[in-house]
Design an enzyme around this catalytic site. Structure first.
Site, short mmCIF file in Angstrom:
data_model
loop_
_atom_site.label_atom_id
_atom_site.label_comp_id
_atom_site.label_asym_id
_atom_site.label_seq_id
_atom_site.Cartn_x
_atom_site.Cartn_y
_atom_site.Cartn_z
N SER A 136 0.86 -1.18 0.00
CA SER A 136 0.00 0.00 0.00
C SER A 136 0.90 1.24 0.00
O SER A 136 1.76 1.37 0.87
CB SER A 136 -0.87 -0.03 1.26
N LYS A 162 -1.25 -1.07 -4.34
CA LYS A 162 -2.43 -0.28 -3.93
C LYS A 162 -1.96 1.15 -3.73
O LYS A 162 -0.96 1.39 -3.07
CB LYS A 162 -2.98 -0.86 -2.64
N LYS A 164 -3.30 5.16 -2.70
CA LYS A 164 -4.36 5.95 -2.06
C LYS A 164 -4.82 7.00 -3.06
O LYS A 164 -3.98 7.57 -3.79
CB LYS A 164 -3.79 6.63 -0.81
N ASP A 189 -7.37 2.95 -3.04
CA ASP A 189 -8.06 3.02 -1.75
C ASP A 189 -8.40 4.48 -1.46
O ASP A 189 -7.51 5.32 -1.37
CB ASP A 189 -7.16 2.46 -0.64
N GLU A 214 -11.21 0.44 -3.11
CA GLU A 214 -11.45 0.17 -1.69
C GLU A 214 -12.13 1.38 -1.04
O GLU A 214 -11.68 2.51 -1.19
CB GLU A 214 -10.10 -0.11 -1.02
N ASP A 239 -13.70 -1.74 3.42
CA ASP A 239 -12.72 -1.79 4.51
C ASP A 239 -13.42 -1.23 5.75
O ASP A 239 -14.04 -1.98 6.52
CB ASP A 239 -11.48 -0.97 4.09
N LYS A 263 -9.53 -6.80 8.40
CA LYS A 263 -8.50 -6.34 9.34
C LYS A 263 -8.90 -6.91 10.70
O LYS A 263 -10.03 -6.68 11.15
CB LYS A 263 -8.45 -4.81 9.40
N GLY A 291 -3.75 -3.96 6.23
CA GLY A 291 -2.69 -3.64 7.18
C GLY A 291 -3.03 -2.36 7.92
O GLY A 291 -3.86 -1.56 7.47
O1 LIG Z 1 0.88 -1.20 4.89
C1 LIG Z 1 -0.13 -1.22 5.61
O2 LIG Z 1 -0.10 -1.64 6.79
C2 LIG Z 1 -1.41 -0.76 5.04
C3 LIG Z 1 -1.49 0.69 4.98
C4 LIG Z 1 -2.89 1.16 4.65
O3 LIG Z 1 -3.28 1.12 3.51
C5 LIG Z 1 -3.73 1.66 5.70
C6 LIG Z 1 -3.20 1.87 6.92
C7 LIG Z 1 -3.93 2.54 7.90
C8 LIG Z 1 -5.13 3.08 7.65
C9 LIG Z 1 -5.57 3.18 6.29
O4 LIG Z 1 -5.13 4.33 5.68
C10 LIG Z 1 -5.11 1.98 5.54
C11 LIG Z 1 -6.17 1.36 4.80
O5 LIG Z 1 -7.19 2.01 4.67
O6 LIG Z 1 -6.12 0.20 4.35
MG LIG Z 2 -8.36 0.87 3.34
#
Ligand SMILES: O=C(O)CCC(=O)C1=CC=C[C@@H](O)C1C(=O)O
Ligand SMILES: [Mg+2]
Length: 370
Positions: A136, A162, A164, A189, A214, A239, A263, A291
């Protein structure tokens, strides 16, 4: 097993790189680790994945601490527990606070697996010996830099990228990534940054063959997501909206989601995570493990869960070195050619690195059976 003693560590670790989402930027990771001990001196570890601020969910490190100290720990300390599935019943009188609950439950799962001389993966019913890993990537205001960051991870072998997105940082960014990486499994996401008024914009993402989008809409919604899914081709993955098996059932019945990001903390622990997994498997909905920028302890739980058969899509379980100069487990989590080899040691399969842990521990709190 009888839970004789519980220790909470308040931790503070600095990530190698800042991580930016539609809510803001994070580099200092404050979190809790929790260790349970049984009557024979066996121990198990759990992690609270709540953040310092309530931007991803309403829980925070401090609300978790409050719930643990004043409600959850008193419900398990001194108790005889036959199987970790019983923990959710012990917590049944407490509404929500899933990340706090999951912290204790995860530690008890690890302890249970160790006592029974099995891996946590096997205790959960998982069989996979290695798992596929995605990554991510946070928001980079400079798209050329983002392309180079993605290139690095693609070359490292990560199985899915992935990124954002947020309003003003979406279609053109994805277009640029697709131009550079026509065949890489790619997803976006949004962390709830859009509304149904953005349907026309979200439709434009259909041309990029994304594996999924997502959580495009509100964190507490499953109605509008169903309406959106009817109008776009890209599969929606929920999510933030999913906190339980019940949420999962409703979202699937409504057609709000075609894929689920599980999660462990968000759903209140491994027992509920497994139920969601099983339900999705029966209903032909693939899942993957999200994550929360975890330390090695939480990451190890994610890896064990991912060995279940319906974790068909690569998770956000990147290697330790993606986040930390030094992780709090030995060995660290290593990704090779896009795979993590599931550890064969009992419990979570990694040892706590107490020396490293001590360095990042801000405060320790101890609770014993009275
Ligand atoms: O590498 C990771 O642990 C995932 C990171 C990640 O995408 C996220 C971490 C924390 C909160 C969110 O923004 C998020 C998610 O939405 O999946
Ligand atoms: Mg997410």
């Amino acid at each position: 097993m009888i839970i004789k003693e519980i220790t909470i560590r308040k931790m503070k670790m600095t990530m190698k790189n800042p991580f930016t989402t539609s809510f803001g930027t994070l580099q200092e990771r404050d979190f809790l680790l929790l260790e349970v001990m049984d009557e024979d001196g066996n121990t198990g570890w759990g992690e609270s994945v709540a953040f310092r601020s309530p931007w991803y969910s309403e829980e925070t490190l401090e609300t978790n601490l409050h719930m643990l100290k004043d409600f959850l720990i008193p419900l398990v300390i001194g108790k005889e527990i036959g199987h970790p599935d019983e923990v959710s019943s012990l917590f049944a009188s407490i509404r929500k606070n899933n990340m706090a609950k999951s912290t204790v439950e995860g530690a008890i799962w690890d302890l249970y697996a160790k006592r029974n001389k099995m891996t946590l993966a096997h205790a959960l019913g998982g069989q996979a010996e290695k798992i596929e890993v995605g990554i991510s990537i946070g928001i980079h205001e400079n798209t050329a830099e983002l392309v180079e960051t993605v290139r690095g991870f693609v070359e490292e072998g990560y199985k899915r990228i992935k990124v954002k997105i947020k309003p003003g940082y979406d279609v053109e960014v994805i277009r640029e990534l697709r131009k550079n990486f026509p065949d890489v499994p790619l997803m976006a996401d949004a962390n709830s940054a859009y509304t149904l008024e953005d349907v026309q914009l979200l439709k434009q993402l259909d041309e990029f063959n994304l594996t999924m989008i997502e959580q495009p809409l509100a964190s507490d919604d499953i109605i509008d997501h169903a309406a959106l899914q009817k109008q776009i081709e890209t599969p929606i993955c929920l999510d933030e909206s999913i906190h339980s098996l019940e949420d999962t059932r409703k979202a699937i019945e409504l057609g709000s989601t075609k894929i689920i990001n599980i999660k462990i903390g968000r759903v209140g622990g491994l027992t509920e995570a497994k139920k969601i997994h099983d339900y999705c498997m029966t209903h032909g909905i693939p899942v993957w493990c999200g994550g929360m920028l975890e330390s090695g302890i939480g990451r190890a739980h994610n890896i064990a869960l991912t060995t279940l058969p319906n974790f068909i899509l690569p998770g956000d379980t990147a290697g330790s070195s993606r986040y930390w100069e030094e992780d709090v487990i030995t060995p660290e989590v290593v990704v090779e050619d896009g795979y993590i080899t599931v550890p064969s040691a009992y419990g979570i399969g990694y040892e706590p690195n107490l020396e490293a842990m001590d360095k990042f521990t801000v405060e320790e709190l101890n609770y014993k059976e009275k």
